[in-house]
Write a protein that holds these residues in place. Structure first.
Motif, mmCIF file in Angstrom:
data_model
loop_
_atom_site.group_PDB
_atom_site.id
_atom_site.type_symbol
_atom_site.label_atom_id
_atom_site.label_comp_id
_atom_site.label_asym_id
_atom_site.label_seq_id
_atom_site.Cartn_x
_atom_site.Cartn_y
_atom_site.Cartn_z
ATOM 1 N N LEU A 1 0.804 -1.218 0.000
ATOM 2 C CA LEU A 1 0.000 0.000 0.000
ATOM 3 C C LEU A 1 0.836 1.266 0.000
ATOM 4 O O LEU A 1 0.299 2.368 -0.166
ATOM 5 N N ASN A 2 2.140 1.142 0.184
ATOM 6 C CA ASN A 2 3.019 2.309 0.073
ATOM 7 C C ASN A 2 3.338 2.648 -1.386
ATOM 8 O O ASN A 2 3.793 3.745 -1.683
ATOM 9 N N GLU B 1 -7.567 -0.836 -4.257
ATOM 10 C CA GLU B 1 -8.839 -0.123 -4.136
ATOM 11 C C GLU B 1 -9.835 -0.579 -5.210
ATOM 12 O O GLU B 1 -11.016 -0.813 -4.916
ATOM 13 N N VAL B 2 -9.362 -0.740 -6.421
ATOM 14 C CA VAL B 2 -10.249 -1.161 -7.515
ATOM 15 C C VAL B 2 -10.721 -2.596 -7.288
ATOM 16 O O VAL B 2 -11.904 -2.915 -7.485
#
Length: 609
Positions: A302-303, A312-313
């Motif tokens: 997530l970085n 997210e998608v």
């Protein structure tokens, strides 16, 4: 004042003379109440009529809008896709009727045309001599065909004499043989000390292969890559093609070959990308690709902004229970560097172009997508935006509600595009001067019309009309649309980059979807390789095969593998017929536009008489 007899129109007939004053007053009061009620009902009816009329107008407007949308969809689906503009499609359909007066008018018009010399005499183009001979480098097999024995003898003169071979008729026929495959058997010698196993065995080093075991040559891999990404054949059709030659690989085998090839060419693709970013102008466009995603998503970093967006998608698709994701394939085309670089993202979020142009300094040519504006704004002036005038032109083409305005704007766009035909093959200094001399005055007319159109009192442009949308589009992106005037390397539109989307679209109709995120990224890499070869008029198979051989051999000097450098080393792999076709096409386009401009000048001359 009402007549007295009307007061009793709703009551039994009575002689007013027999009624007392009180009864008369009561009757008058009753009739006044009835009259008030009728007036109220009449007013309500009038209000309802107004409401109905307004509803009818709304429904008529809705029907008109639906008819317009239907017509637009019909034209997009079935009409010609050419963007050629004809000011008046009915200009040649003049119906004079069949009366004597109309016949005289037609004769008079014909005489006027002949006197004005509006229509030049037709000149038939000489047919070019075509070389129908078959390629000389093909191997030849000669077959001598003789006549029947009875034809060798003449009833009058006896046996006929055989004519010299130089007088024989010769006809060549091309014969197709399906691709043939050869198995190369490699035997590696081994040496060892007799009775001394501790000394080990000496044997030649095994070369690196595409897949484990080095079972498939680069020529096989190049054939799979070129047929899937240059000729848009899915793997199951490639099975049939290979099967016709006696080898039927499984789809998993071909997929493993593709995975291995992409791993091999990844450093070269990164070099292509960096070389493209050295160009001062990069055009960009995108198209949708269906992506199948795993129902149990993997762990993401997530970085990393790209992986965060993917997570997210995926999460949103799982929440909405979507079977697939509408991912995007991006194309980046250099204006001066002849490379086409593709990139794959899970959405049209700006993270894809944002990462691509992270350290870029130059001009981005594309549509007026808000993401490009944000990228340029965050670059501290390092990135400029240029917009596609074909997009602006299409807005006015759809503005059929105002035919006079549409005709005027379309003519202006036609004039500025005609200037580009003249400026295409001239040096940069002349190109800029030509644009300023011929195109800039047209843009000044557009600007004046744009600034004054809201002041007119007739044919007022409605806020929700297509013409208003076109005007707002032009006004909001004026700087980006006119930036090309001062940069001779900058094209007036983004059509050449948009045409790259056809390569993805044709393939998409055949292989339908990307089975995974990694598959989409591989597709982008192979599209980069094959599309760049195609842009440089190369034999795609020969180029890919040689590149794979060099990369497998460990070559790290990627400069000679750039398509134009490779073409210089391999002139036999240049598709010269494509270059000839392109030159002829450009010549025909110039001739047509020159003829149209000359005809327009003659018409203007006739009008001014």
């Amino acid at each position: 004042m009402l007549a007295l007899s009307n007061l009793f129109m709703f009551t039994p007939m009575q002689d007013p003379a027999t009624l007392t004053k009180e009864k008369l007053l009561d009757l008058v009061e009753q009739q006044a109440g009835v009259l008030t009620t009728q007036q109220t009902e009449l007013a309500n009816n009038k209000k309802q009529l107004l409401v109905n009329a307004d509803t009818i107008r709304q429904l008529e407007a809705k029907i008109a809008a639906q008819a317009k949308a239907y017509d637009k969809l019909w034209r997009e689906r079935f009409a010609a896709k050419s963007e050629r503009y004809i000011a008046d499609p009915d200009q040649l359909r003049i119906d004079f009727g069949d009366t004597d007066e109309s016949s005289d008018a037609a004769d008079g018009l014909q005489d006027a045309v002949e006197e004005a010399d509006l229509i030049p005499a037709h000149k038939r183009r000489k047919a070019k001599k075509k070389n129908h001979g078959l390629p000389a480098h093909f191997p030849r097999e000669t077959e001598v065909i003789d006549v029947e024995e009875s034809a060798k003898t003449c009833d009058t003169h006896g046996e006929k004499q055989l004519l010299p071979e130089s007088m024989w008729d010769v006809r060549e026929k091309l014969i197709a043989i399906p691709a043939s495959y050869t198995v190369l058997v490699r035997k590696y010698k081994k040496y060892a000390c007799s009775g001394r196993p501790e000394c080990g065995i000496a044997s030649p080093e095994r070369p690196t292969g595409i897949v484990e075991g080095d079972k498939y040559d680069t020529s096989v891999a190049a054939q799979i890559i070129s047929h899937k990404f240059a000729y848009h054949l899915p793997l199951y059709r490639l099975q049939d093609m290979f099967g016709g030659s006696g080898w039927t690989p499984s789809r998993s085998t071909m997929l493993n070959i593709l995975i291995g090839c992409h791993f091999i060419i990844e450093p070269l693709l990164a070099y292509f990308r960096q070389t493209l970013l050295d160009d001062a102008i990069v055009a960009c466009d995108d198209t949708g690709v269906t992506l199948l995603y795993p129902k149990v998503p993997p762990d993401f970093d997530l970085n990393d902004p790209k992986q965060k967006r993917i997570a997210e998608v995926y999460a949103k698709a799982l929440e909405e229970k979507k079977p697939s994701i509408n991912a995007k394939m991006w194309a980046y085309r250099g204006a001066n560097v002849k490379l086409n670089v593709f990139d794959f993202t899970v959405s049209r979020h700006r993270d894809g172009p944002d990462l691509f142009f992270e350290n870029y300094s130059g001009t981005i040519l594309g549509d007026c997508w808000h993401g490009f504006g944000a990228i340029a704004a965050e670059s501290d002036g390092a990135i400029l935006r240029a917009a596609c005038n074909s997009h602006a032109r299409r807005k006015f083409e759809d503005a059929g509600d105002y035919p006079a305005d549409r005709r005027k704007w379309m003519q202006w766009f036609q004039d500025v595009f005609d200037v580009e035909t003249e400026a295409k093959d001239v040096p940069d200094e002349q190109c800029t001067a030509l644009r300023h001399a011929k195109a800039k005055p047209v843009w000044e007319l557009m600007r004046a019309e744009l600034d004054s159109i809201d002041d007119r009192t007739e044919q007022v442009v409605l806020p929700k009309s297509d013409l208003r949308k076109a005007l707002n589009y032009l006004r909001n992106h004026w700087t980006e649309l006119t930036r090309y005037l001062d940069d001779p390397k900058l094209a007036i539109d983004n059509n050449e980059c948009e045409q790259l989307m056809k390569q993805v679209a044709v393939g998409r109709k055949n292989w339908l979807f990307c089975g995974s995120l990694a598959g989409g990224e591989r597709n982008a890499g192979f599209f980069t390789l094959t599309s760049s070869a195609h842009r440089n008029d190369l034999d795609v198979w020969a180029y890919v095969n040689d590149v794979l051989k060099r990369m497998l051999a460990g070559e790290t000097d990627y400069e000679p593998m750039l398509p134009w450098n490779w073409a210089a080393e391999h002139p036999e792999s240049i598709r010269t017929f494509r270059q000839d076709e392109r030159r002829q096409r450009e010549l025909r386009k110039k001739e047509k536009r020159a003829a149209r401009r000359a005809n327009k000048a003659r018409q203007d001359k006739l009008k001014n008489r």
